[in-house]
Design a protein around this motif. Structure first.
Motif, short mmCIF file in Angstrom:
data_model
loop_
_atom_site.label_atom_id
_atom_site.label_comp_id
_atom_site.label_asym_id
_atom_site.label_seq_id
_atom_site.Cartn_x
_atom_site.Cartn_y
_atom_site.Cartn_z
N UNK A 155 0.80 -1.30 -0.12
CA UNK A 155 -0.09 0.03 -0.10
C UNK A 155 0.85 1.29 0.07
N UNK A 158 1.98 1.71 -3.48
CA UNK A 158 0.85 2.29 -4.53
C UNK A 158 0.62 3.77 -4.07
N UNK A 159 0.68 4.33 -2.71
CA UNK A 159 0.11 5.53 -2.49
C UNK A 159 1.16 6.70 -2.86
N UNK A 162 1.05 6.25 -7.43
CA UNK A 162 -0.24 6.70 -8.09
C UNK A 162 -0.12 8.13 -8.41
N UNK A 174 5.20 -0.41 -9.39
CA UNK A 174 3.99 -1.29 -8.94
C UNK A 174 4.15 -2.64 -9.37
N UNK B 195 -9.24 0.09 -0.01
CA UNK B 195 -8.21 0.99 0.00
C UNK B 195 -7.40 0.77 -1.16
N UNK B 196 -7.00 -0.60 -1.58
CA UNK B 196 -6.41 -1.00 -2.69
C UNK B 196 -6.89 -0.29 -3.92
N UNK B 198 -8.71 2.22 -4.13
CA UNK B 198 -8.63 3.77 -4.47
C UNK B 198 -7.40 4.05 -4.76
N UNK B 199 -6.30 3.18 -4.39
CA UNK B 199 -4.95 3.56 -4.81
C UNK B 199 -4.29 3.12 -6.09
N UNK B 200 -5.05 2.02 -6.61
CA UNK B 200 -4.53 1.58 -7.94
C UNK B 200 -5.17 2.33 -9.20
#
Lengths: 200, 200
Positions: A155, A158-159, A162, A174, B195-196, B198-200
């Protein structure tokens, strides 16, 4: 740092330590549990055939505790330039490049955590058979704690990716993270299920 | 206790802290991350409608950090009588009853941890919408860390109940643990996936 003080700082308004540091802490906890299982297996006749392998596992898990704990301040250090980049006025021409570089740097710590966890997972797996059978609940806790470290670290990749403008680099980072996570999460889950089957 | 010292003790030959303490630590970490998300959401105009609810969440998550950290020494204290019981000679007539009581006592801490995590899960869930959207990776890390605490704690119930002679009590304790775990693990996993996404 004191355990209670660490939790206080984690809970505070300060952005670090945050999810990145917490994931590294989970990884260190999983490595420490694996060490404990080896420490309580070594010297038992029943596991004498695994003595050399257990000694090697312990050397690695002890190193991983140190390495994963070191990622907590490393994560905070990697976040600082990102926080600075966000403070650059939006109209400043250099902002985009500085921000992009800071985002790449911020992914370096969770990726390093994932690399370290990638070394830990096969060791936890091997303790299902080579670790003392009376310590199997600890093997299971190591597995679920390692899994949460993996999922937390990804996570934190990815944060940051993105927000990158260079989508090719973002997708490459990624993919690097996903390659380190997917199989390892399944392997940790399998260990948990194997332990659960022994205990129920 | 120092964080590094705690990891050293976790890794050591000493049976506590072990998987029980590690699960409580994960729970405290998850509660601390939830606190951080609230601390970094409060005061933002966009979330003003949730101000009262966020304040209530913070009160509970702060209490849960303290309560879950307190389970680390409690787990060690509950294990001591069990270790003593195992040292009673096998032929001693009082051994079985003392061992049985010690096993029941040893399940009390992971069951208390599960009760505390049962309070934490809905708060983490609510932060998916009521927590700042720039903090969602931390909500996700809270969810996966809480999940590992749940799964670790339930293993520490089963490892004790499986040795109980009173199977009716053992099954009742297992059922109590399972009731606290199953739905909450699914809910944590759902937060992670949200959450994943939202981030991907």
């Amino acid at each position: 740092m004191e355990l209670e003080q660490f939790m206080h700082e984690l809970a505070s308004k300060a952005p670090t330590p945050g999810g990145g540091g917490a994931s590294a802490l989970s990884g260190a906890t999983a490595a420490a549990l694996a060490s404990m299982v080896v420490n309580l297996t070594q010297g038992k006749k029943k596991y004498a055939a695994y003595a050399d392998e257990l000694a090697q596992i312990l050397t690695t898990t002890q190193q991983l505790i140190t390495d994963l704990l070191a990622q907590i301040p490393a994560d905070a250090a990697a976040f600082a330039p990102l926080a600075d980049a966000y403070r650059i006025p939006k109209e400043a021409p250099q902002r985009a490049a500085i921000l992009e570089a800071a985002l790449v740097q911020a992914t370096s710590v969770p990726l390093a955590v994932l690399q370290q966890l990638d070394s830990l997972v096969p060791l936890i797996e091997s303790l299902v058979t080579k670790g003392s059978q009376i310590m199997q609940s600890d093997v299971g806790v190591a597995a679920v704690t390692c899994r949460s470290a993996l999922e937390g670290a990804v996570l934190n990749v990815y944060v940051n990716t993105r927000l990158m403008h260079d989508r090719q680099q973002a997708l490459a980072l990624n993919a690097e993270a996903a390659a380190l996570v997917n199989d390892n999460v399944i392997r940790c889950q399998r260990v948990y299920q194997q332990v659960m089957a022994k205990l129920q």
